[in-house]
Motif scaffolding. Sequence first.
Motif, PDB file in Angstrom:
ATOM      1  N   ASP A 197       8.796  -9.476  -4.565  1.00  0.00           N
ATOM      2  CA  ASP A 197       7.653 -10.140  -5.205  1.00  0.00           C
ATOM      3  C   ASP A 197       6.336  -9.663  -4.592  1.00  0.00           C
ATOM      4  O   ASP A 197       5.339  -9.449  -5.314  1.00  0.00           O
ATOM      5  N   THR A 198       6.321  -9.500  -3.274  1.00  0.00           N
ATOM      6  CA  THR A 198       5.108  -9.008  -2.612  1.00  0.00           C
ATOM      7  C   THR A 198       4.754  -7.607  -3.079  1.00  0.00           C
ATOM      8  O   THR A 198       3.586  -7.295  -3.354  1.00  0.00           O
ATOM      9  N   GLU A 199       5.779  -6.770  -3.191  1.00  0.00           N
ATOM     10  CA  GLU A 199       5.532  -5.401  -3.661  1.00  0.00           C
ATOM     11  C   GLU A 199       5.051  -5.391  -5.109  1.00  0.00           C
ATOM     12  O   GLU A 199       4.163  -4.611  -5.474  1.00  0.00           O
ATOM     13  N   LEU A 200       5.640  -6.269  -5.939  1.00  0.00           N
ATOM     14  CA  LEU A 200       5.227  -6.322  -7.340  1.00  0.00           C
ATOM     15  C   LEU A 200       3.789  -6.823  -7.480  1.00  0.00           C
ATOM     16  O   LEU A 200       3.045  -6.370  -8.376  1.00  0.00           O
ATOM     17  N   SER A 201       3.373  -7.746  -6.604  1.00  0.00           N
ATOM     18  CA  SER A 201       1.999  -8.252  -6.664  1.00  0.00           C
ATOM     19  C   SER A 201       0.976  -7.173  -6.319  1.00  0.00           C
ATOM     20  O   SER A 201      -0.198  -7.279  -6.693  1.00  0.00           O
ATOM     21  N   GLU A 202       1.388  -6.150  -5.620  1.00  0.00           N
ATOM     22  CA  GLU A 202       0.491  -5.055  -5.239  1.00  0.00           C
ATOM     23  C   GLU A 202       0.591  -3.874  -6.202  1.00  0.00           C
ATOM     24  O   GLU A 202       0.082  -2.790  -5.926  1.00  0.00           O
ATOM     25  N   ARG A 206      -1.710  -0.458  -6.149  1.00  0.00           N
ATOM     26  CA  ARG A 206      -1.021   0.801  -5.833  1.00  0.00           C
ATOM     27  C   ARG A 206      -1.174   1.822  -6.961  1.00  0.00           C
ATOM     28  O   ARG A 206      -1.304   3.023  -6.711  1.00  0.00           O
ATOM     29  N   LYS A 207      -1.188   1.334  -8.209  1.00  0.00           N
ATOM     30  CA  LYS A 207      -1.393   2.265  -9.323  1.00  0.00           C
ATOM     31  C   LYS A 207      -2.796   2.874  -9.268  1.00  0.00           C
ATOM     32  O   LYS A 207      -2.974   4.069  -9.516  1.00  0.00           O
ATOM     33  N   SER A 208      -3.795   2.009  -8.976  1.00  0.00           N
ATOM     34  CA  SER A 208      -5.161   2.511  -8.865  1.00  0.00           C
ATOM     35  C   SER A 208      -5.272   3.540  -7.734  1.00  0.00           C
ATOM     36  O   SER A 208      -5.900   4.594  -7.898  1.00  0.00           O
ATOM     37  N   ARG A 209      -4.648   3.213  -6.605  1.00  0.00           N
ATOM     38  CA  ARG A 209      -4.681   4.146  -5.478  1.00  0.00           C
ATOM     39  C   ARG A 209      -3.974   5.448  -5.826  1.00  0.00           C
ATOM     40  O   ARG A 209      -4.429   6.533  -5.438  1.00  0.00           O
ATOM     41  N   LEU A 210      -2.898   5.344  -6.567  1.00  0.00           N
ATOM     42  CA  LEU A 210      -2.159   6.544  -6.971  1.00  0.00           C
ATOM     43  C   LEU A 210      -3.013   7.428  -7.877  1.00  0.00           C
ATOM     44  O   LEU A 210      -3.019   8.666  -7.740  1.00  0.00           O
ATOM     45  N   ALA A 211      -3.746   6.782  -8.793  1.00  0.00           N
ATOM     46  CA  ALA A 211      -4.612   7.562  -9.675  1.00  0.00           C
ATOM     47  C   ALA A 211      -5.693   8.289  -8.875  1.00  0.00           C
ATOM     48  O   ALA A 211      -6.012   9.468  -9.143  1.00  0.00           O
ATOM     49  N   GLU A 212      -6.269   7.594  -7.879  1.00  0.00           N
ATOM     50  CA  GLU A 212      -7.269   8.234  -7.028  1.00  0.00           C
ATOM     51  C   GLU A 212      -6.685   9.425  -6.284  1.00  0.00           C
ATOM     52  O   GLU A 212      -7.303  10.495  -6.184  1.00  0.00           O
ATOM     53  N   LEU A 213      -5.514   9.231  -5.744  1.00  0.00           N
ATOM     54  CA  LEU A 213      -4.883  10.322  -4.995  1.00  0.00           C
ATOM     55  C   LEU A 213      -4.556  11.502  -5.902  1.00  0.00           C
ATOM     56  O   LEU A 213      -4.692  12.671  -5.490  1.00  0.00           O
ATOM     57  N   GLU A 214      -4.131  11.208  -7.143  1.00  0.00           N
ATOM     58  CA  GLU A 214      -3.828  12.303  -8.068  1.00  0.00           C
ATOM     59  C   GLU A 214      -5.089  13.088  -8.418  1.00  0.00           C
ATOM     60  O   GLU A 214      -5.065  14.325  -8.498  1.00  0.00           O
ATOM     61  N   THR A 215      -6.222  12.370  -8.610  1.00  0.00           N
ATOM     62  CA  THR A 215      -7.499  13.038  -8.892  1.00  0.00           C
ATOM     63  C   THR A 215      -7.922  13.913  -7.708  1.00  0.00           C
ATOM     64  O   THR A 215      -8.339  15.075  -7.869  1.00  0.00           O
TER      65      THR A 215
END
Length: 292
Positions: A197-202, A206-215
């Motif tokens: 549940d904690t991981e799902l709440s983040e 995490r998706k936003s951070r992943l997009a930044e890292l991909e850019t």
Amino acid sequence: MIPRHLRISGFLSYRDPADLDFNSFELACISGHNGAGKSSLLDALTWVLFGEARGKGMDVINLHKDVKAAEVALIFEYEGNVFRVQRTLPRGKSTVLEFQVQDKENWKPLTEKTTRDTQARIEQTLRLDYETFINASFFLQGKADQFTQKKASERKTVLGTILGLEVWDEFKDRTAERRKLIEREVDEIDGRIAEIDTELSEEDVRKSRLAELETTLKQLSSTRAVQESALENIRKNAALLAEQRKHIDTLAASLERVRFSCADLRPGSRKKSRTELDTRSDQPRKRDRIRL
């Protein structure tokens, strides 16, 4: 427990071997004079099963000097199986106890490493101990009211053993142990669910951070491609400069040889000493330097 066969030798009143076949009768009345061995038959049952009799220790061995040991063997049926117990007490030595179960035509040993462990296994198999036996199935002479004289807790214990209530205690213990195990498993599952549940709440973060890292990765990849291209050009230019240096060195050597040839053709040049020419040839050559 249904007795089938009893064999006695050197035990109390029985000096010589005696056999008693229980299969030949359904109800029996034992009678005889005092000392004939009536009680010894009953003592033989308690002694072979539990090691308890009127006599203690070596007292169960027949007093005749030729008797070297007391020995009792009992074959009985219990819960669909046939068992054999044999207890032997050599004079001056320790008791030997054997416990076996019939397996087709053979006897399979159930004897443990020690007499005490074997005795415990017999009582565990019968679910009876000596006290329960003499209060439920076997009444000693003059002690028929022994059960009624016991304390309430003792009577409860005897009745519980007779009725097999200890089985329910065992089931209770097993159930409690199983419950503890299940509770530990449930706690582990709850903990794991909380982590999930904690991981799902983040997830959004995490998706936003992943997009930044991909850019950032794409930018770094483009920069790397440009730098690799520039590095390749530098390597080509360095190779070209090396070739040009070699060509310049070749031209300089040719020019030096031409100068010497021209100097030899001037009037009076032959009067110059060899030393002067050598000195001139040793002077440093001036070369043009190409700066990148």
